[in-house]
Motif scaffolding. Structure first.
Motif, PDB file in Angstrom:
ATOM      1  N   ALA A  47      11.644   9.650  -5.773  1.00 21.17           N
ATOM      2  CA  ALA A  47      11.595  10.746  -6.985  1.00 21.17           C
ATOM      3  C   ALA A  47      12.274  12.135  -6.171  1.00 21.17           C
ATOM      4  O   ALA A  47      13.052  12.543  -6.715  1.00 21.17           O
ATOM      5  N   ALA A  48      11.688  12.559  -5.228  1.00 15.01           N
ATOM      6  CA  ALA A  48      12.145  13.724  -4.545  1.00 15.01           C
ATOM      7  C   ALA A  48      13.393  13.636  -4.101  1.00 15.01           C
ATOM      8  O   ALA A  48      14.214  14.599  -4.224  1.00 15.01           O
ATOM      9  N   LEU A  49      13.682  12.490  -3.345  1.00 11.39           N
ATOM     10  CA  LEU A  49      15.192  12.310  -2.721  1.00 11.39           C
ATOM     11  C   LEU A  49      16.215  12.443  -3.901  1.00 11.39           C
ATOM     12  O   LEU A  49      17.303  12.719  -3.495  1.00 11.39           O
ATOM     13  N   SER A  50      15.885  11.892  -5.036  1.00 14.42           N
ATOM     14  CA  SER A  50      16.971  11.685  -6.137  1.00 14.42           C
ATOM     15  C   SER A  50      17.378  13.025  -6.640  1.00 14.42           C
ATOM     16  O   SER A  50      18.332  13.136  -7.332  1.00 14.42           O
ATOM     17  N   ARG A  51      16.671  14.161  -6.325  1.00 10.64           N
ATOM     18  CA  ARG A  51      16.989  15.418  -6.907  1.00 10.64           C
ATOM     19  C   ARG A  51      17.708  16.049  -5.707  1.00 10.64           C
ATOM     20  O   ARG A  51      18.440  17.192  -5.659  1.00 10.64           O
ATOM     21  N   SER A  52      18.014  15.605  -4.432  1.00 10.82           N
ATOM     22  CA  SER A  52      18.917  15.822  -3.815  1.00 10.82           C
ATOM     23  C   SER A  52      20.180  15.568  -3.914  1.00 10.82           C
ATOM     24  O   SER A  52      20.643  14.085  -3.986  1.00 10.82           O
ATOM     25  N   ARG A  53      21.351  16.252  -4.028  1.00  8.03           N
ATOM     26  CA  ARG A  53      22.859  15.733  -4.323  1.00  8.03           C
ATOM     27  C   ARG A  53      23.204  15.017  -3.334  1.00  8.03           C
ATOM     28  O   ARG A  53      24.013  13.986  -3.524  1.00  8.03           O
ATOM     29  N   PHE A  54      23.018  15.224  -2.062  1.00 13.78           N
ATOM     30  CA  PHE A  54      23.375  14.461  -0.947  1.00 13.78           C
ATOM     31  C   PHE A  54      22.913  12.953  -1.037  1.00 13.78           C
ATOM     32  O   PHE A  54      23.318  12.098  -0.718  1.00 13.78           O
ATOM     33  N   ARG A  55      21.468  12.878  -0.978  1.00 12.70           N
ATOM     34  CA  ARG A  55      20.862  11.687  -1.082  1.00 12.70           C
ATOM     35  C   ARG A  55      21.109  10.664  -2.069  1.00 12.70           C
ATOM     36  O   ARG A  55      21.220   9.419  -2.060  1.00 12.70           O
ATOM     37  N   GLU A  70       0.690  -1.257   0.075  1.00 14.65           N
ATOM     38  CA  GLU A  70      -0.016   0.055   0.071  1.00 14.65           C
ATOM     39  C   GLU A  70       0.892   1.353  -0.111  1.00 14.65           C
ATOM     40  O   GLU A  70       0.394   2.237  -0.442  1.00 14.65           O
ATOM     41  N   ASN A  71       2.006   1.227   0.555  1.00 16.03           N
ATOM     42  CA  ASN A  71       3.020   2.434   0.549  1.00 16.03           C
ATOM     43  C   ASN A  71       3.980   2.555  -0.574  1.00 16.03           C
ATOM     44  O   ASN A  71       4.715   3.491  -0.637  1.00 16.03           O
ATOM     45  N   THR A  72       3.835   1.391  -1.429  1.00 16.89           N
ATOM     46  CA  THR A  72       4.791   1.476  -2.707  1.00 16.89           C
ATOM     47  C   THR A  72       4.662   2.665  -3.268  1.00 16.89           C
ATOM     48  O   THR A  72       5.576   3.595  -3.979  1.00 16.89           O
ATOM     49  N   VAL A  73       3.450   3.430  -3.652  1.00 14.23           N
ATOM     50  CA  VAL A  73       3.209   4.663  -4.467  1.00 14.23           C
ATOM     51  C   VAL A  73       4.113   5.648  -3.717  1.00 14.23           C
ATOM     52  O   VAL A  73       4.538   6.543  -4.140  1.00 14.23           O
ATOM     53  N   ARG A  74       3.662   5.665  -2.165  1.00 12.41           N
ATOM     54  CA  ARG A  74       4.323   6.740  -1.410  1.00 12.41           C
ATOM     55  C   ARG A  74       5.968   6.656  -1.502  1.00 12.41           C
ATOM     56  O   ARG A  74       6.580   7.653  -1.745  1.00 12.41           O
ATOM     57  N   TYR A  75       6.264   5.516  -1.732  1.00 13.30           N
ATOM     58  CA  TYR A  75       7.922   5.240  -1.296  1.00 13.30           C
ATOM     59  C   TYR A  75       8.391   5.643  -2.789  1.00 13.30           C
ATOM     60  O   TYR A  75       9.423   6.485  -2.858  1.00 13.30           O
ATOM     61  N   ALA A  76       7.804   5.380  -3.839  1.00 10.06           N
ATOM     62  CA  ALA A  76       8.201   6.105  -5.246  1.00 10.06           C
ATOM     63  C   ALA A  76       8.136   7.218  -5.310  1.00 10.06           C
ATOM     64  O   ALA A  76       9.121   8.171  -5.787  1.00 10.06           O
ATOM     65  N   GLN A  77       7.260   8.168  -4.783  1.00  9.43           N
ATOM     66  CA  GLN A  77       7.297   9.475  -4.808  1.00  9.43           C
ATOM     67  C   GLN A  77       8.114  10.122  -4.052  1.00  9.43           C
ATOM     68  O   GLN A  77       8.950  11.222  -4.416  1.00  9.43           O
ATOM     69  N   VAL A 104      21.472  -1.292   5.463  1.00  6.99           N
ATOM     70  CA  VAL A 104      20.537  -0.772   6.069  1.00  6.99           C
ATOM     71  C   VAL A 104      21.200   0.788   6.262  1.00  6.99           C
ATOM     72  O   VAL A 104      20.422   1.781   6.162  1.00  6.99           O
ATOM     73  N   PHE A 105      22.358   0.830   6.899  1.00 12.53           N
ATOM     74  CA  PHE A 105      22.851   2.316   7.110  1.00 12.53           C
ATOM     75  C   PHE A 105      22.845   3.065   5.763  1.00 12.53           C
ATOM     76  O   PHE A 105      22.497   4.171   5.949  1.00 12.53           O
ATOM     77  N   ILE A 106      23.180   2.511   4.742  1.00  9.01           N
ATOM     78  CA  ILE A 106      23.242   3.176   3.579  1.00  9.01           C
ATOM     79  C   ILE A 106      22.012   3.647   3.030  1.00  9.01           C
ATOM     80  O   ILE A 106      21.581   4.737   2.752  1.00  9.01           O
ATOM     81  N   ALA A 107      21.230   2.589   3.274  1.00 14.41           N
ATOM     82  CA  ALA A 107      19.612   2.821   2.843  1.00 14.41           C
ATOM     83  C   ALA A 107      18.966   4.259   3.649  1.00 14.41           C
ATOM     84  O   ALA A 107      18.239   4.968   3.184  1.00 14.41           O
ATOM     85  N   GLN A 108      19.192   4.012   5.000  1.00 19.66           N
ATOM     86  CA  GLN A 108      18.730   5.076   5.960  1.00 19.66           C
ATOM     87  C   GLN A 108      19.125   6.378   5.198  1.00 19.66           C
ATOM     88  O   GLN A 108      18.463   7.542   5.285  1.00 19.66           O
ATOM     89  N   HIS A 109      20.370   6.691   4.962  1.00 18.47           N
ATOM     90  CA  HIS A 109      20.663   7.948   4.465  1.00 18.47           C
ATOM     91  C   HIS A 109      20.129   8.184   3.109  1.00 18.47           C
ATOM     92  O   HIS A 109      19.874   9.386   2.876  1.00 18.47           O
ATOM     93  N   ALA A 110      20.224   7.332   2.271  1.00 17.40           N
ATOM     94  CA  ALA A 110      19.448   7.487   0.899  1.00 17.40           C
ATOM     95  C   ALA A 110      18.309   7.853   0.856  1.00 17.40           C
ATOM     96  O   ALA A 110      17.623   8.622   0.236  1.00 17.40           O
ATOM     97  N   THR A 111      17.379   7.248   1.863  1.00 18.07           N
ATOM     98  CA  THR A 111      16.158   7.475   2.021  1.00 18.07           C
ATOM     99  C   THR A 111      15.682   8.578   3.080  1.00 18.07           C
ATOM    100  O   THR A 111      14.473   8.882   3.300  1.00 18.07           O
ATOM    101  N   ALA A 112      16.623   9.319   3.645  1.00 12.15           N
ATOM    102  CA  ALA A 112      16.410  10.153   4.514  1.00 12.15           C
ATOM    103  C   ALA A 112      15.631   9.558   5.894  1.00 12.15           C
ATOM    104  O   ALA A 112      14.716  10.351   6.565  1.00 12.15           O
ATOM    105  N   CYS A 113      16.041   8.363   6.277  1.00 16.95           N
ATOM    106  CA  CYS A 113      15.466   7.757   7.447  1.00 16.95           C
ATOM    107  C   CYS A 113      16.480   7.641   8.510  1.00 16.95           C
ATOM    108  O   CYS A 113      16.615   6.520   9.158  1.00 16.95           O
ATOM    109  N   CYS A 114      17.497   8.556   8.339  1.00 12.20           N
ATOM    110  CA  CYS A 114      18.782   8.377   9.251  1.00 12.20           C
ATOM    111  C   CYS A 114      18.554   8.975  10.591  1.00 12.20           C
ATOM    112  O   CYS A 114      19.370   8.561  11.618  1.00 12.20           O
ATOM    113  N   CYS A 115      17.558   9.870  10.826  1.00 12.79           N
ATOM    114  CA  CYS A 115      17.612  10.736  12.337  1.00 12.79           C
ATOM    115  C   CYS A 115      16.178  11.228  12.167  1.00 12.79           C
ATOM    116  O   CYS A 115      15.530  11.289  11.236  1.00 12.79           O
TER     117      CYS A 115
END
Length: 131
Positions: free
Chosen positions: A15-23, A5-12, A75-86
């Motif tokens: 997409a926003a995170l992909s525009r962040s140079r850091f993420r 059910e969250n797949t659409v939200r994850y994709a959205q 998982v640590f790498i994924a946390q930073h890539a997805t802004a789920c780090c803090c």
């Protein structure tokens, strides 16, 4: 809501995170990919759930903003890539407020986001490779 059910939200959000140079600079390397292949997705889900429960779920985190290493586990790498780090990044990118404990549903959402990103990474070319 569950993972499907969250797949659409994850994709959205992806997409926003992909525009962040850091993420967008975070990628799974060969060693991380091998780790996932060797252990499997259920282990990755368990590791993600344990790390989220331990490092993100409490209402007060003494070292918030510094609790997630930049490498050492997929998982640590994924946390930073997805802004789920803090908690600050969770609030900014995912609209999950800080200052209170995460609910079980919020923790499951975060775990799903991490798995979504890792699964997409596993199907993308290795950094520096030409495909």
């Amino acid at each position: 809501m569950n993972f499907e059910e969250n797949t659409v939200r994850y994709a959205q959000i992806s997409a926003a995170l992909s525009r962040s140079r850091f993420r967008s600079r975070f990628r799974l390397g060969l060693k991380d990919r091998q780790y996932i292949c060797d252990r499997g997705w259920e282990t990755m889900r368990r590791h993600a759930a344990e790390l989220v429960a331990e490092r993100l779920a409490p209402a007060f985190i003494p070292n918030d903003g510094k609790q997630t290493p930049m490498r050492g586990h997929p998982v640590f790498i994924a946390q930073h890539a997805t802004a789920c780090c803090c908690r600050g990044c969770l609030e900014k990118w995912h609209k999950i407020p800080s200052g209170r404990a995460l609910t079980a549903a919020e923790q499951e959402y975060i775990v799903g986001m991490l798995l979504f990103w890792m699964q997409r990474e596993m199907t993308s070319p290795l950094p520096g490779s030409r495909r």
